[in-house]
Design an enzyme around this catalytic site. Structure first.
Site, PDB file in Angstrom:
ATOM      1  N   GLY A  58       0.852  -1.143  -0.036  1.00  0.00           N
ATOM      2  CA  GLY A  58       0.268  -0.046  -0.346  1.00  0.00           C
ATOM      3  C   GLY A  58       0.466   1.060  -0.310  1.00  0.00           C
ATOM      4  N   CYS A  85       5.607  -6.043   1.391  1.00  0.00           N
ATOM      5  CA  CYS A  85       5.639  -4.344   1.675  1.00  0.00           C
ATOM      6  C   CYS A  85       5.033  -3.990   2.663  1.00  0.00           C
ATOM      7  CB  CYS A  85       5.619  -3.956   0.841  1.00  0.00           C
ATOM      8  SG  CYS A  85       6.491  -1.902  -0.127  1.00  0.00           S
ATOM      9  N   TYR A  86       3.961  -3.125   2.583  1.00  0.00           N
ATOM     10  CA  TYR A  86       3.543  -2.411   3.720  1.00  0.00           C
ATOM     11  C   TYR A  86       3.015  -3.404   4.307  1.00  0.00           C
ATOM     12  CZ  TYR A  86       0.211   0.209   5.378  1.00  0.00           C
ATOM     13  OH  TYR A  86      -1.405   1.127   6.959  1.00  0.00           O
ATOM     14  N   HIS A 173       8.110  -6.791  -3.757  1.00  0.00           N
ATOM     15  CA  HIS A 173       7.007  -7.094  -4.602  1.00  0.00           C
ATOM     16  C   HIS A 173       7.292  -8.455  -5.037  1.00  0.00           C
ATOM     17  CE1 HIS A 173       4.486  -3.707  -3.495  1.00  0.00           C
ATOM     18  NE2 HIS A 173       5.407  -2.977  -3.556  1.00  0.00           N
ATOM     19  N   GLU A 175       5.402 -11.140  -6.346  1.00  0.00           N
ATOM     20  CA  GLU A 175       3.680 -11.260  -8.243  1.00  0.00           C
ATOM     21  C   GLU A 175       4.601 -10.029  -9.067  1.00  0.00           C
ATOM     22  OE1 GLU A 175       3.948  -8.638  -5.007  1.00  0.00           O
ATOM     23  OE2 GLU A 175       2.917  -7.091  -5.077  1.00  0.00           O
ATOM     24  N   ASP A 229     -16.079 -10.111 -22.980  1.00  0.00           N
ATOM     25  CA  ASP A 229     -16.592 -10.245 -21.075  1.00  0.00           C
ATOM     26  C   ASP A 229     -18.687 -10.931 -21.319  1.00  0.00           C
ATOM     27  OD1 ASP A 229     -14.379 -10.117 -20.206  1.00  0.00           O
ATOM     28  OD2 ASP A 229     -14.709  -8.034 -19.554  1.00  0.00           O
ATOM     29  N   LYS A 376      -9.542 -12.221 -16.273  1.00  0.00           N
ATOM     30  CA  LYS A 376     -10.705 -11.708 -18.014  1.00  0.00           C
ATOM     31  C   LYS A 376      -9.460 -12.695 -19.095  1.00  0.00           C
ATOM     32  CE  LYS A 376     -11.414  -8.429 -21.356  1.00  0.00           C
ATOM     33  NZ  LYS A 376     -12.319  -7.940 -21.344  1.00  0.00           N
TER      34      LYS A 376
END
Ligand code: XMP
Length: 602
Positions: A58, A85-86, A173, A175, A229, A376
């Site tokens: 964050g 992180c945060y 991070h 990710e 979608d 997606k």
């Protein structure tokens, strides 16, 4: 949707407001485990059935007033927790450790060095690896029971662990793809959690039962846009409920891609789906957009016209909710979150699937959104499973207002004060364009100028050009975009002509967009690119002339993005063909990442 039939043991991502909660959740799913995003304040009692918890990053400091905080009782639930992180900093503070401002702020790639074996979490990583950092604060004193498992040059506690309680923290991070071995780190954590398995195939089976349970004996009315979608949702509803219980409506706004309406109808007909009414409302849309210049006003005008057409047609067809009808929508997971699904995620835009009238129907249980748990890439896999044509399933995302937000409208040329240039100089000819466009900075939107570069090799995106594209917006805050002119190598005096959205401009934008799609498919690049807006600008070399911007984008979630480096051959061929469209005087290639620019120009 009605209640989920079976409770799921998920890995819950508590969203502390970074841009990355979605990325974490979709990475975890790709590792085969169920994952969902929740507010950071979610009470521990509501998380006791979770398989694991990940605390996201964050932008704030844990000591900022009002900074997000979780329920410290989550650490006593006896389930694995990982702070990123945060998330690491909040975990440290909540468990009695200390967080301080680091000596140096670390942004970008940093070398991480494991301490010993790196514990369970980093076991599969080499002794040293590069990771993506973005932080000012760091854990100075670790809570009781924790040890450091990795360090970096300026962060003593780059990764920490309490192996007994299965609590972990990483300051970097894992990710993002820039972090080497990030996937292995997440995989290690996921394997500790024993979450329910996640797969699109399993989802498709379960969702059929959920659709039947929530629709009961009603019928479903659904707006189909031509996008991925809504096409997948409509096909799924048809296959589960049967065509007699579903009715589709495709509104031709006049702002759609070339041949879109015909292709969509053909794709459904091939699957035996004929319950799609096509309504040409283009005249109404162009009338609503007459003399409208402001981007948000345009969105509002388009949104309202959609609702009016939908209302008129549904009344004509006798489809009102009181008479046993529900509204179907192709909403996907990120749409629900972006509109405030979690409180701290940066609010980017209000999605058209969540306007007030729809919210009221949702409250009454009259909306069915069978894709609302999917990302997606998962929707695309489901679309292929339902046998929709490959080209339709892999179409680039297209904004709801369509070409309406890709035809830049302005009443007056945008002049730039000399002083705003701050005596900036660069080693390439350039021109300030007479229009402004939207960008992002921090959490806010900007509305700034675009600078065009003119090089001796207009279709070769050389290193110099890319360097300038990063440097210029950093140096001169008046610019949020840098373009390369691909149709000429020398500066020109551009002539501005006021313009709003008209059928003629829509036809020109559509033709340019069609050329780009054809060229990208021919070069085998179409599916490698996330999205490729083609934008029409109201200036050229003479009165009434226009220009086209090519905006190829690489992204995973549209929150951040990079401009794609196109090969010279494709760029040249696209430029030459677009220059043959009557009234087009120049072509530009947008080189800017998001931030500081946005993906679209409006
Ligand atoms: P920006 O321009 O904000 O775009 O970087 C992020 C993503 O959102 C899409 N977009 C929209 N989609 N209605 C939509 O349905 C809109 O008004 C709208 N504006 C932007 C954009 O195409 C990109 O994928």
């Amino acid at each position: 949707m009605g209640k989920t039939l079976t409770p799921r043991r998920s890995i819950i991502i508590l969203d502390f407001g970074g841009q990355y909660a979605h990325l974490i959740a979709s990475r975890v799913r790709r590792l085969g485990a169920y994952s969902e995003i929740r507010d950071p304040e979610t009470k521990a009692s509501a998380l006791k059935d979770a398989a694991g918890i990940i605390l996201s990053g964050g932008p704030q400091s844990v000591y900022d007033p009002g900074s997000p905080a979780g329920d410290p009782k989550i650490f006593s639930l006896d389930i694995p927790v990982m702070g990123i992180c945060y998330g690491l900093q909040w975990m440290t503070k909540a468990l009695g450790g200390e967080v301080k401002q680091g000596a140096v702020k670390e942004y970008g790639p940093m070398v991480i060095e494991k301490v010993g074996s790196g514990g369970t979490l980093l076991e599969d990583c080499p002794q040293r690896f590069t990771a993506w950092m973005s932080h000012g604060d760091e854990a100075k004193v670790l809570p009781k029971g924790f040890t450091k498992i990795a360090t970096s040059k300026s962060c003593a506690h780059a990764a920490i662990a309490d192996e007994v309680r299965h609590l972990y923290g990483v300051q970097f991070h894992p990710e993002v793809t820039h972090t080497e071995h990030g996937q292995e780190i997440l995989k290690r954590f996921v394997s500790l959690c024993h979450a329910d398995p996640w797969s699109v195939e399993g989802y498709a089976k379960r969702i059929g039962e959920e659709i039947k349970a929530s629709v009961q004996d009603r019928r479903v009315f659904m707006l189909v846009s031509g996008g991925v979608d809504s096409s997948v949702a409509f096909t799924l509803l048809n296959s589960v409920l049967g065509p007699s219980r579903v009715q589709g409506l495709l509104v031709d706004t006049g702002l759609m891609r070339s041949d879109e309406v015909r292709e969509v109808r053909f794709a459904f007909e091939k699957l035996g789906i004929r319950n799609l009414r096509i309504e040409d409302a283009s005249e109404e849309f162009f009338a609503a957009l007459k003399d409208v210049y402001d981007p948000e006003e345009k969105r509002r005008a388009i949104g309202e016209t959609f609702l009016a057409v939908q209302k008129r047609v549904s009344e004509e067809m006798g489809l009102t909710h009181a008479e046993g009808w529900m509204l179907g929508q192709g909403t996907i997971y990120p749409d629900t979150i972006e509109t405030g699904g979690t409180k701290h995620a940066d609010h980017i835009k209000t999605h058209h699937n969540r306007v007030e009238a729809v919210e009221r129907l949702i409250e009454r249980g009259l909306v069915i959104e069978p894709l609302k748990d999917l990302y997606k890439d998962e929707v695309r896999r489901l679309g292929e499973e339902l046998k929709l044509p490959h080209d339709l399933v892999w179409r680039h995302p297209f904004p709801g207002p369509g070409l309406g937000v890709r035809i830049l409208c302005a009443e007056r040329p945008a002049a730039l004060d000399e002083w705003k240039m701050q005596n900036a100089k660069w080693e390439m000819d350039s021109a300030v364009l007479p229009v402004r466009s939207v960008g992002v900075q921090g959490d806010g939107r900007t509305y700034r100028h675009a600078l065009a570069l003119f090089s001796g090799h207009p279709c070769a995106s050389t290193m110099d050009v890319w360097k300038l594209a990063t440097e210029i917006p950093n140096k001169v805050s008046a610019f949020n975009r840098v373009l390369l002119c691909t149709s000429r190598s020398t500066v020109a005096d551009f002539v501005f002509t006021p313009g709003f959205v008209t059928r003629a401009r829509a036809d020109t934008a559509r033709e340019a967009d069609h050329i780009v799609s054809e060229e990208m498919r021919a070069a085998g690049l179409y599916e490698k690119i996330w999205q490729f807006p083609v934008v029409l600008l109201p200036f050229g070399l003479k009165k009434g002339g226009q220009s086209v911007v090519l905006r190829p984008i690489e992204s995973t979630d549209a929150m951040t993005a990079d401009a794609v480096r196109l090969p010279e051959k494709a760029l040249k061929s696209m430029t030459e063909r677009i220059m043959k469209i009557p009234g087009i005087d120049a072509v530009f290639y947008d080189l800017t990442s998001k931030p500081p620019a946005t993906i679209e120009w409006e």
